[in-house]
Enzyme design. Structure first.
Site, PDB file in Angstrom:
ATOM      1  N   ARG A   1      31.224  48.986  37.766  1.00  0.00           N
ATOM      2  CA  ARG A   1      30.528  49.867  36.836  1.00  0.00           C
ATOM      3  C   ARG A   1      29.401  49.124  36.124  1.00  0.00           C
ATOM      4  O   ARG A   1      28.625  49.731  35.390  1.00  0.00           O
ATOM      5  CB  ARG A   1      31.495  50.437  35.800  1.00  0.00           C
ATOM      6  CG  ARG A   1      32.563  51.346  36.390  1.00  0.00           C
ATOM      7  CD  ARG A   1      33.369  52.032  35.314  1.00  0.00           C
ATOM      8  NE  ARG A   1      34.394  52.906  35.865  1.00  0.00           N
ATOM      9  CZ  ARG A   1      35.082  53.786  35.157  1.00  0.00           C
ATOM     10  NH1 ARG A   1      34.844  53.911  33.869  1.00  0.00           N
ATOM     11  NH2 ARG A   1      36.005  54.539  35.725  1.00  0.00           N
TER      12      ARG A   1
ATOM     13  N   GLU B   1      41.306  43.811  37.940  1.00  0.00           N
ATOM     14  CA  GLU B   1      40.442  44.668  38.742  1.00  0.00           C
ATOM     15  C   GLU B   1      39.100  44.738  38.026  1.00  0.00           C
ATOM     16  O   GLU B   1      38.974  45.378  36.988  1.00  0.00           O
ATOM     17  CB  GLU B   1      41.047  46.070  38.876  1.00  0.00           C
ATOM     18  CG  GLU B   1      40.116  47.090  39.549  1.00  0.00           C
ATOM     19  CD  GLU B   1      40.633  48.526  39.428  1.00  0.00           C
ATOM     20  OE1 GLU B   1      39.796  49.441  39.528  1.00  0.00           O
ATOM     21  OE2 GLU B   1      41.844  48.716  39.234  1.00  0.00           O
TER      22      GLU B   1
ATOM     23  N   THR C   1      36.130  50.583  41.453  1.00  0.00           N
ATOM     24  CA  THR C   1      34.973  51.483  41.528  1.00  0.00           C
ATOM     25  C   THR C   1      34.083  51.107  42.705  1.00  0.00           C
ATOM     26  O   THR C   1      32.855  51.072  42.607  1.00  0.00           O
ATOM     27  CB  THR C   1      34.165  51.491  40.203  1.00  0.00           C
ATOM     28  OG1 THR C   1      35.056  51.448  39.092  1.00  0.00           O
ATOM     29  CG2 THR C   1      33.320  52.758  40.108  1.00  0.00           C
TER      30      THR C   1
ATOM     31  N   LYS D   1      45.128  55.028  44.572  1.00  0.00           N
ATOM     32  CA  LYS D   1      44.940  55.149  43.126  1.00  0.00           C
ATOM     33  C   LYS D   1      45.043  56.626  42.760  1.00  0.00           C
ATOM     34  O   LYS D   1      44.322  57.455  43.323  1.00  0.00           O
ATOM     35  CB  LYS D   1      43.562  54.602  42.726  1.00  0.00           C
ATOM     36  CG  LYS D   1      43.249  54.749  41.248  1.00  0.00           C
ATOM     37  CD  LYS D   1      41.840  54.281  40.936  1.00  0.00           C
ATOM     38  CE  LYS D   1      41.743  52.777  40.921  1.00  0.00           C
ATOM     39  NZ  LYS D   1      42.408  52.188  39.733  1.00  0.00           N
TER      40      LYS D   1
END
Length: 215
Positions: free
Chosen positions: A44, A40, A68, A128
């Protein structure tokens, strides 16, 4: 088999922040060598899209996803780069609707029953649980997920997960795979510590196998 079913087979998904996309393929190779061909790549950093694209092109057998993902624009960028799934630390109805329209498997972040019901309403198959440790750990997730177990929804707890508590998380039948930030840290990637990353991946794979053999 859906992408989230395939992630479940591994039990651990490396959660990665990478600053230099030129390191993406060698990173993927380090994970592959450790028996964990899944990642993943989080949005960021500015290198996320290029890193996903490089792995998708050069190592197509790696299950590559984007993390994210906070906006519809990031989702589009992830999909264009070749991401096979997307995750977010929170739940945004607009992003969820966009993911559904785009045919992108998407796991939003949840921390409360209200979040979880919104995810179910949107048709999510995986969510998540974030931040896993700070939100109360495995015991909290056990209690939050219990009333929804019959729906078949799966959880990907991330944040505060490590080798010491991995068994506690995977003991929960609703947990499909944890997010592992320790496997390939930002510092280890920057320093080119590929052997260490391979060893971390191999250790995680071995521990998952040991845990599941006892269940």
């Amino acid at each position: 088999m859906s992408i989230f079913d395939r992630l479940s087979q591994y039990g651990v998904v490396p959660v990665i922040a990478i600053d230099d996309a030129s390191q993406a393929v060698v990173l993927a190779d380090a994970l592959i060598a450790g028996g964990l061909p899944v990642a993943e790549i989080t949005f960021r950093t500015g290198a996320a899209g290029d890193a996903i694209a490089a792995i998708s092109k050069e190592r197509p057998d790696v299950e590559i996803g984007a993390g994210t993902v906070l906006t519809t624009q990031q989702l589009d960028a992830a999909q264009a780069a070749g991401a096979r799934f997307c995750l977010s630390p929170g739940l945004d109805a607009d992003v969820l609707a966009h993911a559904k329209q785009a045919g992108m498997p998407f796991a939003p972040g949840v921390m409360t029953p209200t979040d979880l019901q919104a995810a179910l309403k949107a048709g999510c198959k995986m969510v998540k649980f974030f931040p896993g440790g700070a939100a109360g750990g495995p015991n909290m997730l056990k209690n939050i997920s219990a009333p929804y177990a019959h729906t078949g929804i799966g959880f990907n707890p991330t944040g505060g997960v490590n080798m010491a508590n991995l068994a506690d998380w995977l003991a929960l039948p609703t947990v499909r795979a944890v997010g592992g930030t320790w496997i390939a840290t930002r510092d280890d990637i920057a320093a080119g510590n590929w052997t260490k990353i391979t060893e971390n991946a191999a250790a995680a794979v071995a521990l998952v196998a040991e845990i599941r053999s006892k269940s």
